[in-house]
Design a protein around this motif. Sequence first.
Motif, short mmCIF file in Angstrom:
data_model
loop_
_atom_site.label_atom_id
_atom_site.label_comp_id
_atom_site.label_asym_id
_atom_site.label_seq_id
_atom_site.Cartn_x
_atom_site.Cartn_y
_atom_site.Cartn_z
N GLY A 180 -5.74 -1.61 20.69
CA GLY A 180 -5.52 -2.53 19.59
C GLY A 180 -6.38 -3.77 19.62
N VAL A 181 -7.25 -3.87 20.61
CA VAL A 181 -8.15 -5.03 20.69
C VAL A 181 -9.17 -4.97 19.56
N VAL A 182 -9.63 -3.74 19.27
CA VAL A 182 -10.57 -3.50 18.17
C VAL A 182 -9.83 -2.77 17.06
N LYS A 183 -9.90 -3.27 15.86
CA LYS A 183 -9.13 -2.71 14.75
C LYS A 183 -9.78 -1.47 14.16
N LEU A 184 -11.11 -1.46 14.11
CA LEU A 184 -11.82 -0.33 13.50
C LEU A 184 -12.45 0.55 14.58
N GLU A 185 -12.46 1.83 14.34
CA GLU A 185 -13.08 2.74 15.30
C GLU A 185 -14.59 2.70 15.11
#
Length: 234
Positions: free
Chosen positions: A202-207
């Motif tokens: 969840g640290v990065v929202k987009l893959e």
Amino acid sequence: RANDWLVLYVPSAGAFMRGGSYAEHEPSEMWDTPDSAAALLRGFLAAHGEDLRGIPARVAPGRLGLGAGSTLAEVAEAGAGDEAQATEAALLVCSELLHVEEKPVLVCVDDYNALFGLTDYYEPLSTSHTARIPYSFLRLASGMRWLEHAAPARGAVVCATSETAGVRQDLVVPNPGGEEFVLGGYSADELTAVCQHYQQCGVVKLEPDRRFLTGMHALTHGNGDEVRKMSLAL
């Protein structure tokens, strides 16, 4: 930890060199950093609180109000909630880890070379003059220089230096009798795995897509700090 080791992990030794409160420890003529000490203890308790309750204190009894039969958890708790005792408790926990027999111990310190850089703490010399406190006068930072004293009786110490620790590049970190391994930056596959882990946590929202990852690797050369910063921009 998954293999039942006690792990004392310091994400960045720079936390012992700047930020938070500091106060003179008159008996040693050095300085305490209670906020960073308490944070270290709280993190250790959060990861191993139950384990520590089953490990007897071998060094601390008679100090910090602890008696015979005290546990390693009680040593950590004595400083985690008491600013006045935080630095002493953190140093005692480090001493206790050298003697733990019940479980193997692993001490990991990232940005280890930060312990030999400039501090952000100043000592007042007069009403108009101050002097920067040298790193060797910080009690907790000195105690965290694990490569300069014995390793745990049952365990190991791993300290990683970093080019982003804010110290001069020609600094030679004391490592008497220890082994040294030079690690390069992330490979393209390692960088992809790290970014996927950030996204899953969840640290990065987009893959991130393949094109972005390829560009990130070219720009950062696999530097972990730069990868983290670019990942947060996603």
